[in-house]
Design an enzyme around this catalytic site. Structure first.
Site, PDB file in Angstrom:
ATOM      1  N   ARG A 108     -51.735  56.815  19.186  1.00  0.00           N
ATOM      2  CA  ARG A 108     -53.128  57.275  18.975  1.00  0.00           C
ATOM      3  C   ARG A 108     -53.297  57.777  17.534  1.00  0.00           C
ATOM      4  O   ARG A 108     -54.301  57.554  16.890  1.00  0.00           O
ATOM      5  CB  ARG A 108     -53.506  58.421  19.925  1.00  0.00           C
ATOM      6  CG  ARG A 108     -53.327  58.178  21.424  1.00  0.00           C
ATOM      7  CD  ARG A 108     -54.434  57.350  22.010  1.00  0.00           C
ATOM      8  NE  ARG A 108     -54.411  55.983  21.549  1.00  0.00           N
ATOM      9  CZ  ARG A 108     -53.470  55.091  21.861  1.00  0.00           C
ATOM     10  NH1 ARG A 108     -52.463  55.415  22.659  1.00  0.00           N
ATOM     11  NH2 ARG A 108     -53.511  53.877  21.387  1.00  0.00           N
ATOM     12  N   HIS A 131     -60.999  70.087  23.080  1.00  0.00           N
ATOM     13  CA  HIS A 131     -59.816  69.450  23.682  1.00  0.00           C
ATOM     14  C   HIS A 131     -58.659  69.311  22.690  1.00  0.00           C
ATOM     15  O   HIS A 131     -57.782  68.480  22.873  1.00  0.00           O
ATOM     16  CB  HIS A 131     -60.195  68.083  24.269  1.00  0.00           C
ATOM     17  CG  HIS A 131     -61.061  68.181  25.490  1.00  0.00           C
ATOM     18  ND1 HIS A 131     -61.765  67.121  26.006  1.00  0.00           N
ATOM     19  CD2 HIS A 131     -61.337  69.233  26.302  1.00  0.00           C
ATOM     20  CE1 HIS A 131     -62.440  67.527  27.085  1.00  0.00           C
ATOM     21  NE2 HIS A 131     -62.200  68.794  27.274  1.00  0.00           N
ATOM     22  N   ALA A 153     -74.233  54.618  19.109  1.00  0.00           N
ATOM     23  CA  ALA A 153     -74.344  55.899  18.393  1.00  0.00           C
ATOM     24  C   ALA A 153     -74.622  55.687  16.902  1.00  0.00           C
ATOM     25  O   ALA A 153     -75.353  56.464  16.287  1.00  0.00           O
ATOM     26  CB  ALA A 153     -73.058  56.700  18.580  1.00  0.00           C
TER      27      ALA A 153
HETATM   28  P1  NAD Z   1     -65.762  58.712  28.322  1.00  0.00           P
HETATM   29  O1  NAD Z   1     -64.848  57.612  27.908  1.00  0.00           O
HETATM   30  O2  NAD Z   1     -65.709  59.213  29.712  1.00  0.00           O
HETATM   31  O3  NAD Z   1     -67.283  58.245  28.065  1.00  0.00           O
HETATM   32  C1  NAD Z   1     -67.658  57.641  26.860  1.00  0.00           C
HETATM   33  C2  NAD Z   1     -69.164  57.442  26.869  1.00  0.00           C
HETATM   34  O4  NAD Z   1     -69.532  56.875  25.624  1.00  0.00           O
HETATM   35  C3  NAD Z   1     -69.670  56.494  27.966  1.00  0.00           C
HETATM   36  O5  NAD Z   1     -70.765  57.096  28.629  1.00  0.00           O
HETATM   37  C4  NAD Z   1     -70.104  55.235  27.189  1.00  0.00           C
HETATM   38  O6  NAD Z   1     -71.256  54.625  27.765  1.00  0.00           O
HETATM   39  C5  NAD Z   1     -70.447  55.834  25.837  1.00  0.00           C
HETATM   40  N1  NAD Z   1     -70.294  54.903  24.708  1.00  0.00           N
HETATM   41  C6  NAD Z   1     -69.388  53.918  24.509  1.00  0.00           C
HETATM   42  N2  NAD Z   1     -69.568  53.318  23.330  1.00  0.00           N
HETATM   43  C7  NAD Z   1     -70.627  53.939  22.743  1.00  0.00           C
HETATM   44  C8  NAD Z   1     -71.319  53.780  21.501  1.00  0.00           C
HETATM   45  N3  NAD Z   1     -70.957  52.843  20.624  1.00  0.00           N
HETATM   46  N4  NAD Z   1     -72.356  54.602  21.237  1.00  0.00           N
HETATM   47  C9  NAD Z   1     -72.763  55.545  22.133  1.00  0.00           C
HETATM   48  N5  NAD Z   1     -72.149  55.745  23.309  1.00  0.00           N
HETATM   49  C10 NAD Z   1     -71.088  54.962  23.617  1.00  0.00           C
HETATM   50  O7  NAD Z   1     -65.553  59.844  27.244  1.00  0.00           O
HETATM   51  P2  NAD Z   1     -65.848  61.432  27.256  1.00  0.00           P
HETATM   52  O8  NAD Z   1     -67.105  61.719  27.981  1.00  0.00           O
HETATM   53  O9  NAD Z   1     -65.666  61.866  25.857  1.00  0.00           O
HETATM   54  O10 NAD Z   1     -64.689  62.075  28.134  1.00  0.00           O
HETATM   55  C11 NAD Z   1     -63.425  61.586  28.187  1.00  0.00           C
HETATM   56  C12 NAD Z   1     -62.283  62.348  27.556  1.00  0.00           C
HETATM   57  O11 NAD Z   1     -61.700  61.364  26.716  1.00  0.00           O
HETATM   58  C13 NAD Z   1     -62.500  63.512  26.672  1.00  0.00           C
HETATM   59  O12 NAD Z   1     -61.764  64.544  27.206  1.00  0.00           O
HETATM   60  C14 NAD Z   1     -61.849  63.106  25.324  1.00  0.00           C
HETATM   61  O13 NAD Z   1     -60.975  64.138  24.894  1.00  0.00           O
HETATM   62  C15 NAD Z   1     -61.018  61.898  25.627  1.00  0.00           C
HETATM   63  N6  NAD Z   1     -60.980  60.815  24.626  1.00  0.00           N
HETATM   64  C16 NAD Z   1     -61.081  61.077  23.285  1.00  0.00           C
HETATM   65  C17 NAD Z   1     -61.097  60.029  22.346  1.00  0.00           C
HETATM   66  C18 NAD Z   1     -61.176  60.350  20.872  1.00  0.00           C
HETATM   67  O14 NAD Z   1     -60.724  61.421  20.441  1.00  0.00           O
HETATM   68  N7  NAD Z   1     -61.757  59.476  20.033  1.00  0.00           N
HETATM   69  C19 NAD Z   1     -61.014  58.706  22.796  1.00  0.00           C
HETATM   70  C20 NAD Z   1     -60.898  58.464  24.199  1.00  0.00           C
HETATM   71  C21 NAD Z   1     -60.899  59.539  25.100  1.00  0.00           C
END
Ligand code: NAD
Length: 234
Positions: free
Chosen positions: A57, A106, A216
């Site tokens: 990651r 987190h 986004a």
């Molecule tokens: P989630 O994966 O549950 O939900 C992601 C949301 O983003 C979905 O509703 C999806 O429809 C939306 N989405 C996807 N692509 C998008 C875009 N281009 N523009 C706008 N919206 C978009 O994620 P969550 O709600 O953040 O919860 C999951 C957990 O995952 C958190 O605890 C987080 O710490 C962890 N996580 C973090 C990362 C990171 O740090 N980048 C990556 C994956 C998961």
């Protein structure tokens, strides 16, 4: 005094930077069992596997760049006349690299900590179970991230901001992970206007007064322009 804006972001805001969300079909998270790589029990069972997962990651994160949504929120934070409290569930460092100050509820992928003495330091690119803590020498170093079953960070500060919010915006989060999924209820109870910006309607959409759907990188700059537009901010 200007408006107090509280923003919650999730994995969706970093998706267009190339960091997969939980929900991406066939994405990186789909290839792993979360019980194995994102729980304290999984780490106790197989620390080498968990370190290997976070090492990968970290490498992905280093090669990713903030996108237009991260940059827009940095602009909002710099130019808004009131306060902008930016809370993220993401463990990546894309807000910091865009120049925005985020509360990492987190934890942070790019930081390490010692389970024995609590010392924290910038994570090396590769961590391993045999690494010793520079402060106490214990071989108990781990990524400084919050796993399932652990208490998120900064909750007092977050709930204080939610209780005083005029406007609450959730961006790129499914609302499925608690307690963040409930922040919209807290903000609404405090009288805030609530807005969801997400790729598609989420299970949490009905909890918001307003929802806009799309990527986004387009929705967030548009909303920020609207917020700053009244004073020609961008
Ligand atoms: P989630 O994966 O549950 O939900 C992601 C949301 O983003 C979905 O509703 C999806 O429809 C939306 N989405 C996807 N692509 C998008 C875009 N281009 N523009 C706008 N919206 C978009 O994620 P969550 O709600 O953040 O919860 C999951 C957990 O995952 C958190 O605890 C987080 O710490 C962890 N996580 C973090 C990362 C990171 O740090 N980048 C990556 C994956 C998961």
């Amino acid at each position: 005094m200007g408006e107090r804006i509280v923003i919650l972001t999730g994995a969706g805001i970093s998706a267009e930077s190339g960091l997969g969300t939980f929900r991406d079909a066939g994405g990186i998270w789909a290839q792993y069992d979360l019980e194995e790589v994102a729980t304290p029990e999984g780490f106790a069972r197989d620390p080498a596997k968990v370190h290997a997962f976070y090492n990968a990651r970290r490498e992905n994160c280093r090669s990713a760049e903030p996108n237009a949504a991260h940059h827009a929120l940095a602009r909002l934070q710099a130019a808004h006349e009131g306060t902008v409290t930016l809370i993220t569930q993401n463990i990546d460092d894309l807000f910091a690299r865009a120049g925005a100050a985020a509360i990492h509820m987190h934890g942070e992928l790019m930081r390490a900590r010692c389970d024995a003495c609590g010392a924290r330091w910038p994570a090396p690119l590769r961590m391993a179970p045999e690494d010793a803590c520079a402060q106490c020498g214990a071989r108990a170093t781990r990524p400084d991230v919050v796993w399932f079953g652990e208490m998120p960070h900064h909750l007092d500060e977050i709930f204080a901001a939610l209780g005083a919010a005029d406007r609450f915006v959730a961006i790129g989060t499914s609302g499925a992970v608690q307690p963040a999924g409930n922040f919209v209820r807290e903000a609404a109870a405090a009288g805030a206007h609530t807005l969801e910006l997400n790729l598609e309607p989420s299970e949490a959409s009905p909890l918001f007064a307003e929802a806009r759907h799309g990527p986004a990188s387009a929705l967030v700059p548009d909303w920020v322009a609207q917020m700053l537009g009244a004073r020609g901010g961008i």
